[in-house]
Design an enzyme around this catalytic site. Structure first.
Site, PDB file in Angstrom:
ATOM      1  N   GLN A 195      14.756  10.574  31.793  1.00  0.00           N
ATOM      2  CA  GLN A 195      16.001  10.162  32.434  1.00  0.00           C
ATOM      3  C   GLN A 195      17.228  10.939  31.958  1.00  0.00           C
ATOM      4  OE1 GLN A 195      16.340   5.882  32.064  1.00  0.00           O
ATOM      5  NE2 GLN A 195      14.390   5.530  33.077  1.00  0.00           N
ATOM      6  N   GLU A 226      21.454  -5.394  39.364  1.00  0.00           N
ATOM      7  CA  GLU A 226      22.708  -6.116  39.535  1.00  0.00           C
ATOM      8  C   GLU A 226      23.799  -5.278  40.171  1.00  0.00           C
ATOM      9  OE1 GLU A 226      22.207  -8.937  35.536  1.00  0.00           O
ATOM     10  OE2 GLU A 226      23.935  -7.593  35.721  1.00  0.00           O
ATOM     11  N   TYR A 246       8.392  -5.525  32.138  1.00  0.00           N
ATOM     12  CA  TYR A 246       7.425  -4.861  33.013  1.00  0.00           C
ATOM     13  C   TYR A 246       6.023  -5.444  32.810  1.00  0.00           C
ATOM     14  CZ  TYR A 246      11.158  -1.550  33.933  1.00  0.00           C
ATOM     15  OH  TYR A 246      12.355  -0.977  34.299  1.00  0.00           O
ATOM     16  N   TYR A 256      28.497  -8.891  30.077  1.00  0.00           N
ATOM     17  CA  TYR A 256      27.663  -9.017  31.274  1.00  0.00           C
ATOM     18  C   TYR A 256      26.221  -9.417  30.963  1.00  0.00           C
ATOM     19  CZ  TYR A 256      31.701  -7.745  33.877  1.00  0.00           C
ATOM     20  OH  TYR A 256      32.965  -7.779  34.433  1.00  0.00           O
ATOM     21  N   HIS A 315      17.524   5.611  29.524  1.00  0.00           N
ATOM     22  CA  HIS A 315      18.705   4.749  29.692  1.00  0.00           C
ATOM     23  C   HIS A 315      19.983   5.358  29.104  1.00  0.00           C
ATOM     24  CE1 HIS A 315      16.313   0.759  30.449  1.00  0.00           C
ATOM     25  NE2 HIS A 315      15.818   1.801  31.123  1.00  0.00           N
TER      26      HIS A 315
END
Length: 409
Positions: free
Chosen positions: A122, A282, A303, A292, A186
């Site tokens: 990522q 979200e 997962y 949050y 991430h």
């Protein structure tokens, strides 16, 4: 009913959407409760929404005819697309290069000049934002996964686009979301300028169980929205500047992996799309100083199928998402549509879906989602980013290397 036609040249594809008969004399934005929810698959959990309309809202369908054009298939793992002041598009590629494309599909050679990036999984060269004074300064701001012997992190840098447009000159790192960590997951990470010329940056919590709790702590840059000046300093008035032990650049916290940021064209409020785990993606309205919830509350599960933490979706002092998806959208980049060329799209939000392989059109009213539509779902592409052009069209890039133009027919 949709009609799909591929031109004989094999370069362009056009999607024609005729008027929806039952919506005569009104648009979906005026009365979006016209169709069943677009999501028909079974959810991963039996969690209940906190309020009506928080998930699986009624579907809408665009009535204005529009067309989809594939401008190029020659990009290499693009991650971001945004407009330059002259209307051309600047596109980042994960391996550490940038391209400039015209709105007719002419593509520059690879533009270099970046530091080494960690482009595993990522990571890579990620988002880009032209400086507000780009026409004179030629400065561009970037987020990227910085690669070092200590590991990697989400970094923010800036550099000048050379006059011949072949290099980014004098690249300088202005911010690092500490600490370093040796994985490639991430990173976030979108970047945009606010109305005062300062920067919002989203970061991820780096995915691992070891790093996940840091999203709830204020002493690190994981799972945050960061608010910094163009030189990388905390913006005066940030919510935690007087909080002992807190990083003063933090604007909000408790995020998982946010790859979408956009400012509403009318209210000027900051919105963010955030990837959940298995379920629980979200859409959040970001307010300064707010928590949050990740990973204390979530509408998703591991997962593996196990619950996350205590398996709760609400807790006092933690914000609820305006909307969530289960199964997931896998939301990446997003933009608001501010033009009225397609009137029912004005001020709607468009979000690129990765594993879902479509673009989500989100209709908002009074900061609530009142309609959802799936666009380009027959293209079989992972939509990594979508941006608004200076010409009133939308432009989207896909992991598979395509650049799309979405415009009024």
């Amino acid at each position: 009913m949709k009609y799909f036609r591929i031109l004989s040249a094999g370069v362009l594809s056009l999607l024609f959407v005729p008027a929806f008969a039952s919506c005569k004399n009104k648009t979906p934005q005026q009365d979006p409760q016209t169709r069943p929810p677009v999501e028909t698959e079974k959810p991963n959990t039996n969690y209940k929404p906190a309020f009506e309309g928080q998930t699986r809202i009624a579907g809408v369908q665009t009535t204005t005819p529009y067309e989809i054009t594939i401008l190029t298939r020659e990009l290499s793992a693009p991650w971001a697309v945004t407009s330059l002041p002259d209307g051309r598009l600047v596109i980042t590629e994960k391996a550490g290069t940038m391209r400039i494309a015209t709105t007719t599909g002419e593509l520059s050679n690879a533009i270099t000049g970046f530091p080494e990036v960690d482009d595993r999984e990522q990571g890579g060269l990620l988002d880009v934002a032209p400086a507000p004074d780009f026409e004179t300064s030629r400065m561009l701001y970037f987020t990227f996964a910085e690669k070092t012997p200590k590991g990697s992190l989400t970094a923010v840098g800036k550099g000048r686009l050379s006059t011949d447009e072949t290099q980014i000159e004098h690249f300088q790192v202005i911010y690092r979301a500490i600490p370093y960590y040796d994985n490639s997951m991430h990173f976030g990470s979108r970047i945009l300028f606010d109305d005062n010329g300062n920067l919002f940056v989203s970061t991820g919590e780096r995915s691992d169980m070891e790093t996940r709790p840091k999203a709830q702590l204020l002493d690190n840059g994981y799972g945050k929205v960061i608010h910094i000046t163009p030189s990388g300093q905390p913006v005066s008035g940030n919510p935690f500047m007087s909080t002992a032990g807190a990083l003063p650049e933090i604007y909000s916290y408790g995020h998982r992996n946010a790859q979408g940021l956009a400012i509403h064209p009318v209210t000027r409020e900051l919105w963010m799309s955030e990837m959940g785990p298995r379920g629980g993606d979200e859409l959040n309205l970001i307010k300064p100083g707010k928590n949050y919830g990740w990973a204390t509350i979530t509408y998703g599960i591991e997962y593996s199928g196990e619950k996350i933490g205590e398996g709760i979706t609400q807790k006092e002092g933690m914000e609820q998402p305006v909307y969530y998806w289960d199964p997931v959208l896998s939301p990446s980049g997003m933009t608001f549509y501010s033009f009225n060329l397609i009137p029912e799209w004005q001020n709607n939000l468009f979000i690129g879906g990765l594993s879902s392989k479509h673009i989500a059109r989100i209709v908002l009213s009074n900061n609530r989602v009142v309609g959802e539509e799936r666009l380009l779902e027959n293209e079989n592409q992972r939509f990594r980013d979508i941006g608004e052009g200076k010409d009133g069209a939308l432009y989207a890039v896909t992991d598979e290397g395509r650049l799309y133009r979405i415009s009024k027919k």
